[in-house]
Design a protein around this motif. Structure first.
Motif, short mmCIF file in Angstrom:
data_model
loop_
_atom_site.label_atom_id
_atom_site.label_comp_id
_atom_site.label_asym_id
_atom_site.label_seq_id
_atom_site.Cartn_x
_atom_site.Cartn_y
_atom_site.Cartn_z
N ARG A 20 -9.18 6.98 -1.59
CA ARG A 20 -9.35 6.03 -0.49
C ARG A 20 -10.75 5.45 -0.47
O ARG A 20 -10.94 4.26 -0.17
CB ARG A 20 -9.03 6.71 0.83
N ILE B 109 -7.32 12.65 -2.68
CA ILE B 109 -6.84 11.51 -1.89
C ILE B 109 -7.98 10.90 -1.10
O ILE B 109 -8.05 9.67 -0.93
CB ILE B 109 -5.66 11.91 -0.98
N GLU C 166 0.80 5.68 -1.08
CA GLU C 166 0.01 6.83 -1.49
C GLU C 166 0.93 7.99 -1.87
O GLU C 166 2.02 8.14 -1.31
CB GLU C 166 -0.92 7.28 -0.37
N THR C 167 0.47 8.80 -2.82
CA THR C 167 1.19 10.00 -3.25
C THR C 167 0.19 11.14 -3.37
O THR C 167 -0.89 10.96 -3.95
CB THR C 167 1.86 9.80 -4.62
N HIS D 93 0.87 -1.18 0.00
CA HIS D 93 0.00 0.00 0.00
C HIS D 93 0.90 1.23 0.00
O HIS D 93 1.77 1.37 0.85
CB HIS D 93 -0.92 0.03 1.22
N LEU E 201 -2.88 6.21 -5.34
CA LEU E 201 -2.57 5.15 -4.39
C LEU E 201 -2.55 3.82 -5.13
O LEU E 201 -3.15 3.67 -6.19
CB LEU E 201 -3.56 5.12 -3.22
N THR F 235 -5.11 0.13 -8.25
CA THR F 235 -4.32 1.34 -8.41
C THR F 235 -5.21 2.45 -8.96
O THR F 235 -5.97 2.24 -9.90
CB THR F 235 -3.12 1.12 -9.34
N ASP G 178 -2.61 -0.54 -4.05
CA ASP G 178 -2.85 -1.46 -2.94
C ASP G 178 -2.85 -2.90 -3.45
O ASP G 178 -3.31 -3.18 -4.56
CB ASP G 178 -4.19 -1.13 -2.29
N ALA H 55 -3.68 13.08 -6.63
CA ALA H 55 -3.32 12.03 -5.68
C ALA H 55 -3.37 10.67 -6.36
O ALA H 55 -4.08 10.47 -7.35
CB ALA H 55 -4.27 12.04 -4.48
#
Length: 273
Positions: free
Chosen positions: A246, A242, A58-59, A56, A68, A262, A70, A66
């Protein structure tokens, strides 16, 4: 003392077990606790692949974009990769999904996003970035039977809503909040992809699309670990990129999380949320 693998007696200071040959002092497994993790990252006792920084990540960029990635719930490792960066007033996003039937697919996706993002940040055209990424992935192959591969999508979002996309395979892009698809899969009805990056990819060229966003919104770039769960899904209407990423990840995991997930979200026009 006993060998963590075969439990045969060993002497303190020994570097390997004389009974089974296991290297002593190996890292401990995050699942069973045995000091039996091999150089490939698998526990030789229980077989579990150990967590990595790619499970996992994140950016978040200063302008709000943003991303991410996972591992999901069913895969032993994350074979997706994402790069997200700002360059020359534009935001560059690249998402690659390792082809599961190929060896070292995680290496293919990692080198592809790094190579393509660097090329696009330097101002190269999508076709050039795609070619460079393809060469980088092809170099990973040691033979025709050992050819890592990945799918590909890249986006460059510039000022005043200017947007360009390039893709090959079944990674996708959508325009939010409506969820309008912006790409068409390179795949047959059975779900088998027909275009990818790799030494065995053949003569493949990316699809390239250029357009201007009509108003504020978000560009969503994602792997199939998300889009397989988007039919009938109502995208959230508010939140930062972000936060929305999520929320989309939670939706994918709650829906089964069968693959790596992703997600990259880039604001278009006015700030979103």
């Amino acid at each position: 003392m006993n060998c963590p693998l075969c439990e045969a007696p060993v002497v303190a200071g020994d570097t390997y077990c004389e009974a089974c040959g296991h290297t002593l002092g190996a890292p401990a497994c995050a699942s069973c606790g045995a000091q039996a993790v091999d150089a490939e990252g698998y526990c030789e006792r229980c077989g579990v692949r150990q967590p990595t920084g790619r499970d996992h990540a994140e950016t978040v960029l200063g302008g709000g974009a943003a991303a991410l990635t996972d591992r999901g719930l069913r895969r032993s490792r994350n074979e997706d990769a994402v790069a997200l960066l700002e360059a020359g007033g534009s935001v560059v996003a690249v998402v690659c999904d390792g082809v599961g039937s190929s060896p070292r697919a995680d290496e293919a996706s990692a080198v592809a996003v790094e190579t393509a993002a660097d090329a696009l940040a330097r101002g190269l055209a999508h076709e050039e970035a795609f070619e460079l990424a393809g060469r980088a992935v092809a170099k990973l192959a040691t033979s025709v039977d050992d050819a890592p591969a990945c799918t590909y999508i890249a986006a460059v979002a510039g000022p005043r809503g200017a947007l360009t996309l390039a893709w090959a395979g079944d990674t996708r892009a959508y325009l939010l909040p409506e969820g309008v698809p912006l790409t068409v899969d390179d795949a047959v009805e059975t779900g088998e992809i027909t275009a990818w990056l790799g030494a065995d990819a053949g003569d493949v060229a990316p699809h390239v699309r250029t357009f201007t966003s009509a108003g504020p919104g978000l560009l969503l770039v994602c792997s199939d670990g998300l889009w397989r769960y988007l039919d009938g899904y109502a995208f959230p209407a508010a939140g930062s990129p972000i936060e929305l990423a999520r929320e989309l990840l939670r939706h994918a995991l709650d829906s089964g999380g069968q693959d790596n997930v992703t997600i990259a979200l880039i604001p278009l026009g006015e700030a979103h949320g």
